[in-house]
Design a protein around this motif. Sequence first.
Motif, PDB file in Angstrom:
ATOM      1  N   PHE A  64       9.852   3.350   4.816  1.00  0.00           N
ATOM      2  CA  PHE A  64      10.632   4.412   4.492  1.00  0.00           C
ATOM      3  C   PHE A  64      11.617   3.202   3.169  1.00  0.00           C
ATOM      4  CE2 PHE A  64      14.998   6.410   4.829  1.00  0.00           C
ATOM      5  CZ  PHE A  64      14.910   7.502   4.036  1.00  0.00           C
ATOM      6  N   HIS A  65      12.088   2.616   3.795  1.00  0.00           N
ATOM      7  CA  HIS A  65      13.345   1.653   2.250  1.00  0.00           C
ATOM      8  C   HIS A  65      11.896   1.276   1.176  1.00  0.00           C
ATOM      9  CE1 HIS A  65      14.863  -2.011   0.804  1.00  0.00           C
ATOM     10  NE2 HIS A  65      15.349  -1.387  -0.017  1.00  0.00           N
ATOM     11  N   MET A  66      10.810   1.173   1.350  1.00  0.00           N
ATOM     12  CA  MET A  66      10.492   0.443  -0.037  1.00  0.00           C
ATOM     13  C   MET A  66       9.386   1.697  -0.368  1.00  0.00           C
ATOM     14  SD  MET A  66      10.212  -2.948  -0.307  1.00  0.00           S
ATOM     15  CE  MET A  66      11.739  -1.946  -0.080  1.00  0.00           C
ATOM     16  N   PHE A  67       9.505   3.142   0.761  1.00  0.00           N
ATOM     17  CA  PHE A  67       8.469   4.239   0.168  1.00  0.00           C
ATOM     18  C   PHE A  67       9.646   4.594  -1.114  1.00  0.00           C
ATOM     19  CE2 PHE A  67       8.710   8.503  -0.468  1.00  0.00           C
ATOM     20  CZ  PHE A  67       7.489   9.088  -0.536  1.00  0.00           C
ATOM     21  N   LEU A  86       0.779  -1.166  -0.246  1.00  0.00           N
ATOM     22  CA  LEU A  86       0.330   0.004   0.004  1.00  0.00           C
ATOM     23  C   LEU A  86       0.977   1.407  -0.108  1.00  0.00           C
ATOM     24  CD1 LEU A  86      -2.899  -1.405   2.307  1.00  0.00           C
ATOM     25  CD2 LEU A  86      -3.228  -0.650   0.019  1.00  0.00           C
ATOM     26  N   GLN A  87       2.045   1.166   0.536  1.00  0.00           N
ATOM     27  CA  GLN A  87       3.000   2.802   1.316  1.00  0.00           C
ATOM     28  C   GLN A  87       3.441   2.597  -0.602  1.00  0.00           C
ATOM     29  OE1 GLN A  87       5.027   3.604   4.406  1.00  0.00           O
ATOM     30  NE2 GLN A  87       6.880   3.693   3.400  1.00  0.00           N
ATOM     31  N   LYS A  88       4.192   1.321  -1.274  1.00  0.00           N
ATOM     32  CA  LYS A  88       4.837   1.568  -2.154  1.00  0.00           C
ATOM     33  C   LYS A  88       3.442   2.374  -3.770  1.00  0.00           C
ATOM     34  CE  LYS A  88       6.381  -2.387  -2.213  1.00  0.00           C
ATOM     35  NZ  LYS A  88       6.893  -3.774  -3.269  1.00  0.00           N
ATOM     36  N   ILE A  89       1.951   2.048  -3.247  1.00  0.00           N
ATOM     37  CA  ILE A  89       1.383   2.131  -4.244  1.00  0.00           C
ATOM     38  C   ILE A  89       1.302   4.112  -3.981  1.00  0.00           C
ATOM     39  CG2 ILE A  89      -0.576   2.676  -4.740  1.00  0.00           C
ATOM     40  CD1 ILE A  89      -1.262  -0.615  -4.074  1.00  0.00           C
TER      41      ILE A  89
END
Length: 485
Positions: free
Chosen positions: A372-375, A310-313
């Motif tokens: 934070f990494h995946m963002f 969801l965060q990457k989206i």
Amino acid sequence: MSGTGRWTTPFLKQCFAVSSVALNVMSYGMVFGFNASLFSDLRKSREIPLDRDSESWLASLIGITTLIGCFSTSIIIDTIGRRPALLISSTLMVSGWIGFSLASSFPALLLAKIFQGMSIGLGTTMGGILIAEYSSPKYRGSLIATIPAALLVGVLSSHSLGLFYNWFQIAIILLFCSLPGLIIAVFTPESPTFLATKGRYDECRKVFRWLRGSEDDDELEKMIEADMIVKEAKKSCKNNLSKLIKQNLTYFVTSFKKREFYIPIFIVVHLNVINQFSGGIIHDSYPMDIHTALYGTDIYMFRVIASLDLQKIFATFLTIYLTSRIRRRPLYLTIVGLNILSLLCEAGYIYARRYNLLPFDHISIVIFLQHFHMFTSGAGGTSLTAIISNELYPMQNRGLCGMICGAFFSIYMFLNIKSATYLFSLIGVDGTFCAYAALLFYSLVVFYYMVPETKDKTLQEIEDKLRGYSIARRDETLKLKDAEL
């Protein structure tokens, strides 16, 4: 464009044409997300026995088969068209899900992966090119960004289904989810750029104006004029068989002598390093290993990876917005720089946790670090890389450029996924993340010195910038050597 506001008829037509690509890319994301359920269930149930080697081959085989799909891309999209390539890719993807839904042995799983890998190899190379050719400059960045957004939605779909169903049931569900991409592809138009390169200028104008209206006619006529100039220069060779044979034999060699050909390849090859080693692919391929290293357990794995998806989206849609407001270069340098920092922070946390060096530890720390990494990975390594890469290819050699860069992308994917489990055992997850950070830093330096600003530029303007002069200006066409043509 005519009409009121942003939602004009040409814009909606561009969105419809792009949706065929986006739906197929969503299926590619489902493939990557499916690995989490497949490997997790098979490790526990042993329904189809897998050891570390067979599991790594099953995960990384997609890189080899993607490479095969990439090699066929140039031939297909430059000879029979972009739209047929999209249809072939969709058909292969559906065949792959049928294979998984019927699989009862390790070879059957491999066969299904082969179909899906070839689909991804063909579709990812062609998809960005097709969207760039469909869309007007002011929407191009946003529409190209639908590729990583759709990819992430596909990954999220697979991971979310893993909370409720086993791998076999998920394969059947995803089979039906992949059908709309095939259906819509049947009704999408051919690329106007492809029609121009084939000399079908009337059809080119018709499709271009159907997609864009009459506002971008200047870009249309410049594209046709540039193609006519190149064809005129080649005409003397077409009536001479020996010259024609020589031209075909030396095509690859002479292409690399053109600045607008070799510079984009050099750039995109390095951007693909950032895409592959930013951390997203490994999180999707081996979530159990990474979550165990970070949390000490995999009990919350599917809940955490669903929130990461969801965060990457969110990061991808934020990137779409930012690319309409901010220049590409500073935005890319900032986000990928933060991606490097996030990898080093996660590596430091894992190392300190292993040797009890943390003065204070709480699950919120690792949740923050991982998100934070995946963002940063979703916003920079995936989204912005896709946008910038697909804006750099030259019109006359777009298929060949895409094939070469797609081949490197596939090789990186194979090496990344295949080596990850061995790196985890040799230097740990923390050491692996440090190695990824070093690769990203090197590629970011290349980006800083090589990549021009592409925001609000037409594809022809970007090509002229990389070439060093405008081919459409008659007084400068004398700079074209016979060997270049």
